[in-house]
Design an enzyme around this catalytic site. Structure first.
Site, PDB file in Angstrom:
ATOM      1  CB  ILE A  77      42.194  45.272  37.335  1.00 22.02           C
ATOM      2  CG1 ILE A  77      42.486  43.771  37.432  1.00 22.02           C
ATOM      3  CG2 ILE A  77      42.933  46.015  38.446  1.00 22.02           C
ATOM      4  CD1 ILE A  77      43.923  43.402  37.141  1.00 22.02           C
ATOM      5  CB  SER A  93      52.371  42.227  33.594  1.00 18.37           C
ATOM      6  OG  SER A  93      52.343  40.827  33.407  1.00 18.37           O
ATOM      7  CE1 TYR A 125      49.843  44.259  28.542  1.00 18.58           C
ATOM      8  CE2 TYR A 125      50.845  42.417  29.714  1.00 18.58           C
ATOM      9  CZ  TYR A 125      49.949  43.466  29.667  1.00 18.58           C
ATOM     10  OH  TYR A 125      49.162  43.736  30.761  1.00 18.58           O
ATOM     11  CE  LYS A 143      51.352  46.123  31.182  1.00 18.20           C
ATOM     12  NZ  LYS A 143      50.540  47.199  31.760  1.00 18.20           N
TER      13      LYS A 143
END
Length: 317
Positions: free
Chosen positions: A52, A175, A201, A205
């Site tokens: 990205i 996310s 993770y 986020k």
């Protein structure tokens, strides 16, 4: 509750985060929103050598922007720079080799960057998902060091540079996985429970989204946003989540589709018509919580997050 959150999130993801979800959402896009040129504006993108980040850098460069890539690996960064220049015919692409899990190096980079360059838009794109608990040389859990503390230090250090420019923006690539997590300010480095890299993770986020909301309330001159790119077929997903990638490969979004909302938030005048501090998906602000998931946090919990981060940041300055 964790089973409910995961099941609700996955059902939502199958509807919205896939390639078909993007195609459905894009029917409501206004094409002219990204028909902009940005010569004279400077963009800093972390993790810009692949996925990205690189797709975002290419599109910004095509529109005349000056792009600074912050990457960890010199060789991969050089390859990305050559590709971006070739694709965009824009020579104003600059590399900075920084390990974003190292607070001291981030501080050093940010201070020098402010002396040498202006900055209009910061894109916090780099991410880390280590599936076994790993400590950096400073004794920090690596996912937290990169995804949360690194983002906190880089953003706060660059605020003065941003505030001195026209239409400054900060976009943090979060996310939708954070929807399964409630902010846990009491165990930021995952020391107390069994370690699950995917959930760590997701917690990071969630922390990014909370930080974005807090920065927006404190720094009114800058437009802050966080966003979910959807489930995207990137090298990072293939490496960190091989099982998920194998199962979902045919339904994952392209890198360009994943980068679309990052670009829209970074470039479009329409993006800043929304209030600062929101969480976006496919060019629209969306809720930061699943229904009935009990993931809201108190002001005290959010203040504790920023207090701990500030203490750690100052320790390594």
């Amino acid at each position: 509750m964790s089973f409910y959150r995961t099941a609700a999130w996955f059902a939502k993801g199958l509807r919205e985060y896939t390639k078909s979800g993007y195609e459905a959402a894009s029917q409501d896009f206004i094409p002219n929103d990204l028909e902009v040129q940005v010569p004279g504006r400077t963009f800093l993108i972390t993790g810009g050598n692949s996925g990205i980040g690189k797709a975002t850098a290419i599109e910004i460069a095509k529109r005349g922007g000056t792009v600074h890539l912050v990457c960890r690996d010199q060789d991969r960064a050089e390859d990305a720079k050559r590709e971006i220049i070739k694709e965009s015919s824009n020579q104003n692409i600059f590399l900075h080799i920084v390990d974003l899990s190292d607070p001291k190096k981030i501080w050093k980079f940010a201070e020098k960057f402010k002396q040498d360059h202006k900055l209009n838009v910061l894109i916090n794109n780099a991410g880390c998902m280590v599936n076994k608990r790993e400590l950096t040389e400073d004794g920090l859990e690596k996912n937290f060091a990169t995804n949360t503390l690194g983002v906190y230090i880089l953003t706060t250090a660059l605020l003065p540079a941003l505030e001195s420019e026209h239409d400054p923006r900060v976009i943090t690539v979060s996310s939708g996985g954070m929807l399964v997590q409630k902010l846990n300010s009491s165990d930021l480095q995952s020391e107390r429970a069994a370690f699950n890299g995917t959930m760590v993770y997701a917690q990071n986020k969630r922390q990014q989204v909370v930080l974005t909301e807090r920065w927006a309330s404190m720094h009114r001159a800058i437009h802050f946003s966080s966003m979910h790119p959807g489930w995207v077929d990137t090298p990072a997903v293939q490496l960190s989540m091989p099982g998920f990638h194998a199962r979902m490969k045919g339904r994952l979004r392209s890198v360009a589709q994943g980068a679309d909302t990052v670009l829209w938030l970074a470039l479009s005048p329409a993006a800043t018509m929304h209030p600062s501090g929101l969480f976006f998906q496919d060019r629209k602000p969306v809720s930061t919580h699943l229904p009935l998931a009990r993931t809201s946090s108190s002001q005290a919990e959010e203040e504790k997050l920023t207090e701990v981060l500030e203490q750690l940041a100052q320790r390594f300055k």
